[in-house]
Scaffold this active site. Structure first.
Site, PDB file in Angstrom:
ATOM      1  N   ARG A 110       0.862  -1.184   0.000  1.00 29.85           N
ATOM      2  CA  ARG A 110       0.000   0.000   0.000  1.00 29.85           C
ATOM      3  C   ARG A 110       0.895   1.229   0.000  1.00 29.85           C
ATOM      4  O   ARG A 110       1.748   1.391   0.866  1.00 29.85           O
ATOM      5  CB  ARG A 110      -0.943  -0.006   1.204  1.00 29.85           C
ATOM      6  CG  ARG A 110      -0.278  -0.131   2.565  1.00 29.85           C
ATOM      7  CD  ARG A 110      -1.271   0.093   3.694  1.00 29.85           C
ATOM      8  NE  ARG A 110      -0.728  -0.279   4.984  1.00 29.85           N
ATOM      9  CZ  ARG A 110       0.041   0.488   5.735  1.00 29.85           C
ATOM     10  NH1 ARG A 110       0.371   1.702   5.305  1.00 29.85           N
ATOM     11  NH2 ARG A 110       0.507   0.070   6.896  1.00 29.85           N
ATOM     12  N   HIS A 155      -1.947   3.334   6.502  1.00 23.07           N
ATOM     13  CA  HIS A 155      -2.866   2.232   6.812  1.00 23.07           C
ATOM     14  C   HIS A 155      -4.309   2.711   6.695  1.00 23.07           C
ATOM     15  O   HIS A 155      -5.143   2.067   6.058  1.00 23.07           O
ATOM     16  CB  HIS A 155      -2.586   1.701   8.213  1.00 23.07           C
ATOM     17  CG  HIS A 155      -3.520   0.636   8.659  1.00 23.07           C
ATOM     18  ND1 HIS A 155      -3.518  -0.632   8.123  1.00 23.07           N
ATOM     19  CD2 HIS A 155      -4.509   0.639   9.582  1.00 23.07           C
ATOM     20  CE1 HIS A 155      -4.447  -1.356   8.689  1.00 23.07           C
ATOM     21  NE2 HIS A 155      -5.081  -0.617   9.577  1.00 23.07           N
ATOM     22  N   TYR A 160       7.628   4.066  10.039  1.00 24.55           N
ATOM     23  CA  TYR A 160       8.001   2.651  10.060  1.00 24.55           C
ATOM     24  C   TYR A 160       8.392   2.104   8.685  1.00 24.55           C
ATOM     25  O   TYR A 160       8.733   0.927   8.571  1.00 24.55           O
ATOM     26  CB  TYR A 160       6.857   1.808  10.645  1.00 24.55           C
ATOM     27  CG  TYR A 160       5.505   1.982   9.980  1.00 24.55           C
ATOM     28  CD1 TYR A 160       5.168   1.261   8.834  1.00 24.55           C
ATOM     29  CD2 TYR A 160       4.562   2.867  10.492  1.00 24.55           C
ATOM     30  CE1 TYR A 160       3.944   1.414   8.229  1.00 24.55           C
ATOM     31  CE2 TYR A 160       3.323   3.025   9.890  1.00 24.55           C
ATOM     32  CZ  TYR A 160       3.018   2.300   8.755  1.00 24.55           C
ATOM     33  OH  TYR A 160       1.800   2.465   8.146  1.00 24.55           O
TER      34      TYR A 160
END
Length: 361
Positions: A260, A264, A274
């Site tokens: 993606r 999120h 991250y």
């Protein structure tokens, strides 16, 4: 330390790829042989969905949409697998799998209302075979096993498809769903979209297995890992899984290796905390739209003019659906109370009357 048995198992799960990043067929024997019209239709859906995704992100930032989970990068994983479904196959999506619901027949306006938390967004037409998006991680896996068992008992030649992320394979419902499906040999296809991060936790820290597909072994069902950025490989895997299911050969777990590009969800996630720029760049080179576009252009099936037309159609459809959603009366507290019960208990009956008085002013 990896044992010989573990290594033997892992070697059975090589990644299926048909179309490489240069848009070249590298596995002719696995090519699903889609017609020219089917290839163009699949590309149209992917382009349309990319535009829709960009617009949805913008609308969310404007406060015109509520919850939204971006999908850019996962179009091949989502849409090529749905493309293998039949109209009366059942779809059990997660919160990111809204595009599959639309291409399975759900009106676009419903997705906007769902994002806003409006009850009209949950009213699915009788001829659209989908459940509402599941928010509880992996809960749709156990539900899929049940839906598929129902199809089997009724003698239907249809299949239950479900989608979930890599993080869901760390949940108990995932294992329970696969185990039940395998034990009862039901017509189900479980699709784990491995985009490498369960919100922010990398897949390497979620599981010691080399692949997620090999988790099918414990359930006694077929598992396969595919290049989730390759539309042809995803379609071929999903089509084969469906055929196996309706032929009584049992369920399949498909792991799609995808990515993606966005966060999120739009609810405050910051992927830069991250994920590295190098990793983002690596996966951008694998973009499913880019490689499929090259492939179709080389076959003389795609052009800038065709793509521009799809883009304009998407923008116009979104504009109309958003206008329709805006015209739906806002949800009231009395609606919430009425929708929860067929026969209201006394305490809620009192609250309903109280709110109706407030809403009438």
């Amino acid at each position: 330390m990896t044992t010989n048995l573990e290594q033997t198992i892992e070697e059975q799960f090589e990644t299926l790829q048909i179309l490489n990043v240069k848009g070249e067929i590298v596995n002719k024997s696995a090519d699903p042989q889609l017609s020219d019209d089917e290839l163009k239709e699949l590309m149209k859906r992917m382009v349309y969905t990319r535009i829709w995704d960009q617009r949805a992100i913008s609308l969310n930032r404007q406060g015109r949409l509520g919850f939204y989970a971006p999908v850019a990068g996962q179009e091949a994983s989502m849409l090529a697998s749905e493309f293998a479904m039949e109209k009366e196959d059942w779809l059990l999506p997660s919160y990111r799998d809204i595009p599959q619901m639309v291409w399975h027949g759900l009106p676009l306006v419903k997705t906007f209302l769902y994002s806003r938390g409006h009850f009209e967004g949950g009213k699915i037409p009788d001829d659209v075979y989908t459940l509402m998006p599941q928010i509880i991680i992996a809960a749709q896996c156990t539900q899929t096993a049940g839906v598929a068992l129902g199809l089997k008992k009724r003698g239907k030649k249809n299949v239950a498809f479900t989608y979930f992320g890599d993080g869901a394979t760390s949940q108990g419902d995932f294992y329970e769903g696969l185990n039940f499906a395998g034990a009862f040999n039901v017509p189900a296809v479980f699709i784990s979209q491995n985009n490498r991060f369960a919100i922010s936790v990398p897949v390497e820290k979620q599981s010691a297995t080399k692949t997620l597909a090999q988790k099918a072994v414990a359930a006694g069902i077929k598992g396969i890992q595919v290049d989730g950025m390759d539309p042809l490989a995803v379609y071929a895997a999903a089509k084969n899984a469906r055929e196996r299911a309706i032929n009584g050969e049992g369920p399949t777990l498909i792991e799609t290796l995808t990515y993606r590009y966005g966060p999120h969800t739009m609810a405050g996630d910051d992927p830069t905390r991250y994920r590295t720029e190098d990793l983002d760049s690596e996966w951008e080179l694998k973009d499913p739209l880019v490689r499929f576009r090259i492939y179709l252009e080389n076959k003389g099936l795609w052009s800038k003019e065709i793509e521009d037309e799809v883009v304009e159609t998407a923008k116009e459809d979104i504009k109309k659906a958003l206008k329709e959603a805006d015209q739906i009366p806002k949800q009231k507290v009395s609606d919430l109370i009425n929708n929860m019960y067929e026969n209201l208990p006394q305490n809620l009956q009192e609250q309903l009357e109280e709110y109706r008085k407030k809403e009438s002013k």
